[in-house]
Design a protein around this motif. Sequence first.
Motif, PDB file in Angstrom:
ATOM      1  N   ASP A  59     120.447 -57.009  93.889  1.00 55.72           N
ATOM      2  CA  ASP A  59     119.843 -57.150  92.567  1.00 55.72           C
ATOM      3  C   ASP A  59     118.384 -56.732  92.571  1.00 55.72           C
ATOM      4  O   ASP A  59     117.911 -56.104  91.632  1.00 55.72           O
ATOM      5  CB  ASP A  59     119.940 -58.588  92.086  1.00 55.72           C
ATOM      6  N   TYR A  60     117.649 -57.084  93.596  1.00 54.99           N
ATOM      7  CA  TYR A  60     116.227 -56.815  93.680  1.00 54.99           C
ATOM      8  C   TYR A  60     115.934 -56.018  94.944  1.00 54.99           C
ATOM      9  O   TYR A  60     116.264 -56.465  96.037  1.00 54.99           O
ATOM     10  CB  TYR A  60     115.426 -58.119  93.717  1.00 54.99           C
ATOM     11  N   ILE A  61     115.323 -54.850  94.766  1.00 51.86           N
ATOM     12  CA  ILE A  61     114.955 -54.057  95.937  1.00 51.86           C
ATOM     13  C   ILE A  61     113.449 -53.836  95.938  1.00 51.86           C
ATOM     14  O   ILE A  61     112.800 -53.859  94.888  1.00 51.86           O
ATOM     15  CB  ILE A  61     115.699 -52.704  95.994  1.00 51.86           C
ATOM     16  N   ASN A  87     111.284 -43.577  99.730  1.00 50.59           N
ATOM     17  CA  ASN A  87     112.641 -43.109 100.012  1.00 50.59           C
ATOM     18  C   ASN A  87     113.264 -43.766 101.237  1.00 50.59           C
ATOM     19  O   ASN A  87     114.090 -43.168 101.914  1.00 50.59           O
ATOM     20  CB  ASN A  87     112.679 -41.581 100.151  1.00 50.59           C
ATOM     21  N   ASN A  88     112.835 -44.984 101.523  1.00 52.71           N
ATOM     22  CA  ASN A  88     113.466 -45.752 102.600  1.00 52.71           C
ATOM     23  C   ASN A  88     114.774 -46.341 102.088  1.00 52.71           C
ATOM     24  O   ASN A  88     115.047 -46.347 100.898  1.00 52.71           O
ATOM     25  CB  ASN A  88     112.539 -46.886 103.066  1.00 52.71           C
ATOM     26  N   ALA A  89     115.560 -46.846 102.995  1.00 50.69           N
ATOM     27  CA  ALA A  89     116.812 -47.506 102.605  1.00 50.69           C
ATOM     28  C   ALA A  89     116.484 -48.682 101.686  1.00 50.69           C
ATOM     29  O   ALA A  89     115.381 -49.223 101.710  1.00 50.69           O
ATOM     30  CB  ALA A  89     117.541 -47.999 103.846  1.00 50.69           C
ATOM     31  N   GLU A  90     117.446 -49.046 100.848  1.00 47.76           N
ATOM     32  CA  GLU A  90     117.228 -50.181  99.949  1.00 47.76           C
ATOM     33  C   GLU A  90     116.968 -51.438 100.767  1.00 47.76           C
ATOM     34  O   GLU A  90     117.802 -51.866 101.544  1.00 47.76           O
ATOM     35  CB  GLU A  90     118.437 -50.390  99.039  1.00 47.76           C
ATOM     36  N   THR A  91     115.796 -51.994 100.568  1.00 47.87           N
ATOM     37  CA  THR A  91     115.385 -53.211 101.251  1.00 47.87           C
ATOM     38  C   THR A  91     115.293 -54.316 100.214  1.00 47.87           C
ATOM     39  O   THR A  91     114.699 -54.126  99.147  1.00 47.87           O
ATOM     40  CB  THR A  91     113.994 -53.008 101.908  1.00 47.87           C
ATOM     41  N   TYR A  93     108.530 -56.568  96.128  1.00 51.10           N
ATOM     42  CA  TYR A  93     108.117 -56.212  97.487  1.00 51.10           C
ATOM     43  C   TYR A  93     108.942 -56.966  98.517  1.00 51.10           C
ATOM     44  O   TYR A  93     109.295 -58.128  98.316  1.00 51.10           O
ATOM     45  CB  TYR A  93     106.635 -56.557  97.712  1.00 51.10           C
ATOM     46  N   CYS A  94     109.209 -56.292  99.637  1.00 52.63           N
ATOM     47  CA  CYS A  94     109.853 -56.960 100.775  1.00 52.63           C
ATOM     48  C   CYS A  94     108.772 -57.692 101.568  1.00 52.63           C
ATOM     49  O   CYS A  94     107.579 -57.580 101.268  1.00 52.63           O
ATOM     50  CB  CYS A  94     110.587 -55.935 101.654  1.00 52.63           C
TER      51      CYS A  94
END
Length: 125
Positions: free
Chosen positions: A18-20, A28-32, A45-46
Amino acid sequence: MATSSQSSVEPSSNEVKDYICNACEDQNNAETSADFYCKQCERFYCGNCIHLHGKLFAKHNSIGKGDIDKWPVSKKVVDFLQTCDVHKEHKIDQFCNLHRQLCCPLCVSDQHRYVLFSYLVIITI
């Protein structure tokens, strides 16, 4: 209907998050998965990206997942809720008062075409 916009999907599943993290997405990094939301930036933000954000914008207040009920509904959730269950390529934009049902344009033409137009209400989402 759910009272929280937090995903109920297990972390190990293949479901869309739901939230990346917007910063990771911009690079363009993997969905975190996002762990924080900044109201001033209106971005997610991660755990790794929030540290740099905090150094650059010390006066911003980020909200962690503990207060996820204060986060806005994610675009993926909004898109999901606005998509017709029957016609996945169409958005819901009408309501049939007679049948008490949300409809997309194809639903109207397929199932509600004989209903008097006074029963159809166009909604704005």
